[in-house]
Design an enzyme around this catalytic site. Structure first.
Site, PDB file in Angstrom:
ATOM      1  N   GLU A  60       0.830  -1.207   0.000  1.00 60.30           N
ATOM      2  CA  GLU A  60       0.000   0.000   0.000  1.00 60.30           C
ATOM      3  C   GLU A  60       0.867   1.261   0.000  1.00 60.30           C
ATOM      4  OE1 GLU A  60      -3.878  -1.922   2.304  1.00 60.30           O
ATOM      5  OE2 GLU A  60      -2.108  -1.358   3.444  1.00 60.30           O
ATOM      6  N   ASP A  62       3.872   1.538  -1.223  1.00 61.36           N
ATOM      7  CA  ASP A  62       4.472   1.703  -2.555  1.00 61.36           C
ATOM      8  C   ASP A  62       3.489   2.328  -3.534  1.00 61.36           C
ATOM      9  OD1 ASP A  62       6.836   0.658  -1.742  1.00 61.36           O
ATOM     10  OD2 ASP A  62       6.366  -1.387  -2.390  1.00 61.36           O
ATOM     11  N   SER A 107      17.389   3.981  -2.029  1.00 67.05           N
ATOM     12  CA  SER A 107      16.350   2.957  -1.944  1.00 67.05           C
ATOM     13  C   SER A 107      16.336   2.172  -3.251  1.00 67.05           C
ATOM     14  CB  SER A 107      15.011   3.651  -1.797  1.00 67.05           C
ATOM     15  OG  SER A 107      14.503   3.439  -0.546  1.00 67.05           O
ATOM     16  N   GLU A 141      19.237 -11.525  -6.626  1.00 72.78           N
ATOM     17  CA  GLU A 141      19.521 -12.019  -5.270  1.00 72.78           C
ATOM     18  C   GLU A 141      18.337 -11.688  -4.360  1.00 72.78           C
ATOM     19  OE1 GLU A 141      23.138  -9.784  -5.263  1.00 72.78           O
ATOM     20  OE2 GLU A 141      22.271  -8.126  -4.192  1.00 72.78           O
ATOM     21  N   LYS A 143      15.833 -10.116  -1.680  1.00 72.83           N
ATOM     22  CA  LYS A 143      15.686  -8.823  -1.012  1.00 72.83           C
ATOM     23  C   LYS A 143      15.439  -9.138   0.459  1.00 72.83           C
ATOM     24  CE  LYS A 143      13.210  -4.416  -1.187  1.00 72.83           C
ATOM     25  NZ  LYS A 143      13.563  -4.139   0.167  1.00 72.83           N
ATOM     26  N   ARG A 164      20.973   2.919   8.046  1.00 67.90           N
ATOM     27  CA  ARG A 164      20.744   3.665   6.817  1.00 67.90           C
ATOM     28  C   ARG A 164      20.369   5.118   7.087  1.00 67.90           C
ATOM     29  NH1 ARG A 164      15.816   3.701   3.853  1.00 67.90           N
ATOM     30  NH2 ARG A 164      16.118   4.240   1.669  1.00 67.90           N
ATOM     31  N   CYS A 443     -24.214 -22.248  24.105  1.00 72.78           N
ATOM     32  CA  CYS A 443     -23.890 -22.652  22.741  1.00 72.78           C
ATOM     33  C   CYS A 443     -24.555 -21.725  21.723  1.00 72.78           C
ATOM     34  CB  CYS A 443     -24.317 -24.094  22.500  1.00 72.78           C
ATOM     35  SG  CYS A 443     -23.970 -24.603  20.810  1.00 72.78           S
ATOM     36  N   CYS A 465     -19.234 -27.296  23.568  1.00 69.93           N
ATOM     37  CA  CYS A 465     -20.647 -27.556  23.813  1.00 69.93           C
ATOM     38  C   CYS A 465     -20.751 -29.051  24.139  1.00 69.93           C
ATOM     39  CB  CYS A 465     -21.438 -27.222  22.555  1.00 69.93           C
ATOM     40  SG  CYS A 465     -23.128 -27.751  22.700  1.00 69.93           S
TER      41      CYS A 465
HETATM   42  S1  IVH Z   1      20.775  -3.033  -3.149  1.00 73.19           S
HETATM   43  C1  IVH Z   1      21.664   1.075  -4.317  1.00 73.19           C
HETATM   44  N1  IVH Z   1      20.296  -5.522  -2.549  1.00 73.19           N
HETATM   45  O1  IVH Z   1      16.240  -2.979   0.410  1.00 73.19           O
HETATM   46  C2  IVH Z   1      20.818  -0.104  -4.109  1.00 73.19           C
HETATM   47  N2  IVH Z   1      19.227  -3.851  -1.264  1.00 73.19           N
HETATM   48  O2  IVH Z   1      14.321  -0.900  -0.637  1.00 73.19           O
HETATM   49  C3  IVH Z   1      20.823  -0.458  -2.701  1.00 73.19           C
HETATM   50  N3  IVH Z   1      17.834  -4.717   0.558  1.00 73.19           N
HETATM   51  O3  IVH Z   1      17.525  -0.230   2.002  1.00 73.19           O
HETATM   52  C4  IVH Z   1      20.115  -1.624  -2.409  1.00 73.19           C
HETATM   53  N4  IVH Z   1      18.216  -6.847   0.174  1.00 73.19           N
HETATM   54  O4  IVH Z   1      18.451  -2.386   2.796  1.00 73.19           O
HETATM   55  C5  IVH Z   1      20.035  -4.251  -2.256  1.00 73.19           C
HETATM   56  N5  IVH Z   1      20.002  -7.787  -2.106  1.00 73.19           N
HETATM   57  C6  IVH Z   1      19.741  -6.516  -1.814  1.00 73.19           C
HETATM   58  C7  IVH Z   1      18.905  -6.148  -0.750  1.00 73.19           C
HETATM   59  C8  IVH Z   1      18.658  -4.796  -0.507  1.00 73.19           C
HETATM   60  C9  IVH Z   1      17.589  -5.976   0.943  1.00 73.19           C
HETATM   61  C10 IVH Z   1      17.261  -3.525   1.199  1.00 73.19           C
HETATM   62  C11 IVH Z   1      18.229  -2.429   1.432  1.00 73.19           C
HETATM   63  C12 IVH Z   1      17.542  -1.174   1.001  1.00 73.19           C
HETATM   64  C13 IVH Z   1      16.165  -1.602   0.687  1.00 73.19           C
HETATM   65  C14 IVH Z   1      15.679  -0.861  -0.523  1.00 73.19           C
END
Ligand code: IVH
Length: 723
Positions: A60, A62, A107, A141, A143, A164, A443, A465
């Protein structure tokens, strides 16, 4: 508190309204809408980054962010320097000293489906000046869903760690990072000419450790952590590193953001992102390994993402998506970043597992042994691809612990399994119209004139019951009797049982075995063929081994395991009539409660009559060979593993191999799925082997390797001839 609760309520409702195309708020002018979006996003960032307690789902959030980005593209003159899109996130907390990052910590842009990814690929090509035919590889990879961290190593030593923060500056948490065992305090960067390097990564807690921590907190009467992400990111900001150490956090590194030589010149190391990550692995950092892949093109990257979306729950850490990064560093450099995110990377977000909705009302259901289960009726909401409109509230204690009220806004989640769960209510969003949920003492299903009082046995959470006269329990028992776990009558699900029940055709489980198939064939939606299929399924169930029958009787606490134990010890089900209490309790694995429940069941004349009727209708009550199968081992080299055999085995026949695996503690599966641990592939193994290889998580053994594992443990292992 930065926001009053009235403000918070308004912000929440306005956020939902903006996401609802039918809401009158859509008539706002573009300029007012931009102003509103800015305030809402700043509010949600505060809930997320500062309070660690968001009120809307990431999805939401996003969507709101994208709305604002789109409007800002259209009206650059109204953007303003205070827009949340012009800086990376909201304010910092103030517990730790601030430090600047060596390069901004940006981000990621988000994507949700194949179309988004294809568009991303086209954008990258456009910015990089590549045509549709030029090769363009991506590293994909996980997230990771934890707390982000930036680490500086100077002359091979870890000198600084920061959160961060707002992307430009973070909080100095070096003291905490130093206790993370997965971070080397010294790493041999100098061997590669690197004097100073900044790494980016994510601090996480393994899901099973998170659960253990919460279980022991529950035992100590402490409040529970909401989720693994908050436990990790909250942990990073703890005052005393010793407290952090207890949380068992780990750090995955996913980026080498800045490298310089001894003279302070920025270095261009390697040609690809993947090589840099591999180097970090070599230097002793924890990096994504088999869950990281260099994909030839966007199609392969998309497949890898979709694959992981399906198996995300098998991964030991929380991940909320995958990240695609252009693998060639020269292309990354060429296309650069916006002020918010790099243009060369994108997150592919998995289907949302959390959403907020409203608890409208509570209904009550009666189970097969009379337990009354409260069920929340909620405003329908999409969760991980499914529409949810009712959610179990389990029992009265659950309602009380979560302080749930009718009218509450609630956060719901579909976690590891498919069952939705209420994470919490959000009392700050109440407007006073909410009503407490009063659990009934009589009940609620009973439709006769005489009320029936519910009872709650000591040590049990459920109200039951004791004597439901309305037949609701009978119906549940019949539904259970035909289910997969019990008699497994193919094609006879809940809705058919309910239909036959309403027609008055079945009132007890015995009636299933005297259905009139000619009448059934006349029913709408049936016909000769379906009626015949049902007859065949029921005839097949009549031949079931008696452990299934025992389990199907809905005796309180009598599960599959004890049903098997009992079945192996009797020649005929009705022998249990003559068992004394000691006959039951003398058997290891049978507790006093289930012993008493089974004994009492077989003392009731109407139950004996029911079973006799079933026998006269052709249901098997006599022990079969399957009833004396060995029980699953309690130890063994394959304990807790799942296994599947495919192809032609040379030394063993399939059944014997399966039996040996069971004796070694494994559970035998019949198909390749994300739950499969081991595949034993014989000759001419076909699609199952291919599928297991594709999954990448299945250990593949030859028949000889399988035998070696079994024999290492038990040199005399032979398939049991009596089988
Ligand atoms: S690269 C410049 N790789 O996701 C790009 N971020 O929404 C920097 N995150 O704050 C991010 N896994 O903490 C990257 N494999 C991954 C990640 C990753 C998790 C987090 C990261 C960032 C957030 C962005």
């Amino acid at each position: 508190m930065r926001y009053t609760s009235e403000q918070q309520r308004t912000f929440y409702l306005q956020s939902l309204a903006l996401l609802d195309p039918a809401d009158p708020i859509q008539q706002l002018s573009d300029q007012s809408r931009m102003d509103l979006l800015k305030s809402l996003i700043v509010y949600h960032e505060w809930r997320y980054y500062i309070r660690h307690d968001p009120v809307i789902s990431d999805f939401e959030y996003d969507q709101l962010y994208k709305q604002l980005e789109r409007l800002e593209d259209q009206y650059p003159q109204w953007v303003g320097t205070d827009s949340p899109t012009r800086r990376v996130s909201a304010d910092l907390g103030s517990d730790f000293p601030e430090v600047p990052h060596l390069s901004p910590m940006l981000s990621l842009a988000n994507s949700y489906d194949e179309t988004d990814l294809r568009e991303f690929d086209q954008q990258v090509r456009k910015f990089a000046g590549l045509t549709g035919d030029d090769p363009l590889a991506y590293t994909v990879e996980p997230k990771f869903d934890g707390g982000s961290i930036a680490l500086v190593y100077e002359n091979d030593l870890l000198v600084r760690a920061a959160t961060r923060g707002n992307g430009e500056r973070g909080e100095d948490i070096t003291h905490n990072a130093r206790v993370l065992r997965s971070l080397p305090l010294r790493a041999a960067f100098s061997e590669y000419g690197i004097a100073k390097v900044e790494l980016r990564g994510e601090v996480l807690i393994r899901k099973d450790i998170f659960e253990k921590i919460n279980a022991s907190r529950a035992e100590e009467g402490l409040s529970l952590f909401a989720n693994a992400r908050n436990t990790a990111s909250g942990g990073l900001r703890m005052k005393d590193p010793r407290d952090l150490e207890k949380r068992g956090l780990e750090a995955f590194i996913y980026q080498m953001a800045y490298t310089a030589d001894a003279a302070g010149n920025e270095l261009q190391l390697f040609e690809t992102h993947d090589e840099r990550i591999a180097l970090l692995g070599k230097l002793g950092f924890k990096i994504p390994e088999q869950e990281r892949k260099v994909c030839r093109d966007i199609a392969e990257a998309t497949r890898f993402c979709l694959d992981w979306q399906e198996k995300r729950d098998t991964y030991p850490y929380e991940i909320d998506g995958m990240v695609l990064k252009v693998n060639e560093l020269s292309i990354q450099q060429r296309i650069g970043s916006t002020s918010h995110h790099p243009r060369w990377a994108i997150a592919f977000k998995f289907r949302a597992k959390q959403a907020t909705t409203r608890l409208l009302d509570v209904a009550y259901q009666v189970g097969k042994i009379g337990s009354i289960t409260p069920v929340a009726k909620v405003t329908p909401v999409q969760l991980a691809g499914v529409t949810i409109s009712s959610i179990s509230l389990h029992n009265e204690d659950f309602i009380r612990q979560k302080d749930l009220h009718k009218g509450d806004t609630i956060l719901v989640e579909r976690a590891g399994d498919v069952i939705p769960y209420i994470v919490k209510a959000m009392p700050e969003l109440r407007d006073g119209s909410e009503q407490p949920i009063v659990f009934p003492r009589e009940c609620p299903i009973n439709d006769s004139d005489t009320p029936v009082l519910l009872v709650r046995a000591e040590g049990e959470a459920a109200w039951r019951c004791p004597n439901c006269v309305c037949g609701a329990q009978d119906l549940q028992r019949i539904i259970f009797h035909v289910s997969k776990d019990a008699m497994d009558i193919d094609g006879m699900g809940k809705s058919i049982v309910e239909r036959f029940y309403e027609l008055g055709w079945i009132r007890s489980i015995a009636d299933i075995y005297r259905l009139d198939y000619e009448n059934i064939a006349q029913l709408e939606g049936f016909g000769e063929k379906s009626a015949n299929n049902l007859r065949q399924a029921i005839d097949k169930a009549k031949e079931n081994p008696i452990h299934r029958l025992l389990h199907s009787l809905s005796i309180h606490h009598l599960g599959k395991k004890v049903s098997r134990i009992l079945a192996a010890r009797i020649g005929h089900v009705l022998e249990l009539r003559n068992w004394s209490p000691e006959d039951f309790t003398d058997i290891k694995d049978i507790g006093p409660i289930v012993a008493e429940n089974v004994r009492a069941y077989f003392q009731q004349p109407e139950h004996i009559e029911l079973l006799q009727t079933m026998e006269s209708l052709g249901v098997n009550l006599t022990r079969k060979e399957e009833d004396i199968l060995p029980e699953p081992a309690a130890s063994g080299p394959l304990l807790g593993k799942t296994i599947l055999f495919t192809g032609t085995l040379q030394e063993l026949d399939r059944k014997a191999a399966q039996q040996m695996a069971q004796q070694a503690g494994a559970k035998v599966l019949s198909a390749v799925s994300a739950n499969l641990n081991i595949l034993v592939a014989g000759e001419k193994a076909g699609s199952k082997l291919t599928k297991a290889r594709e999954l990448g998580t299945v250990q593949i053994l030859s028949e000889a390797e399988f035998l070696a594992i079994i024999k290492a443990q038990n040199p005399s292992a032979e398939p049991d001839e009596s089988y």
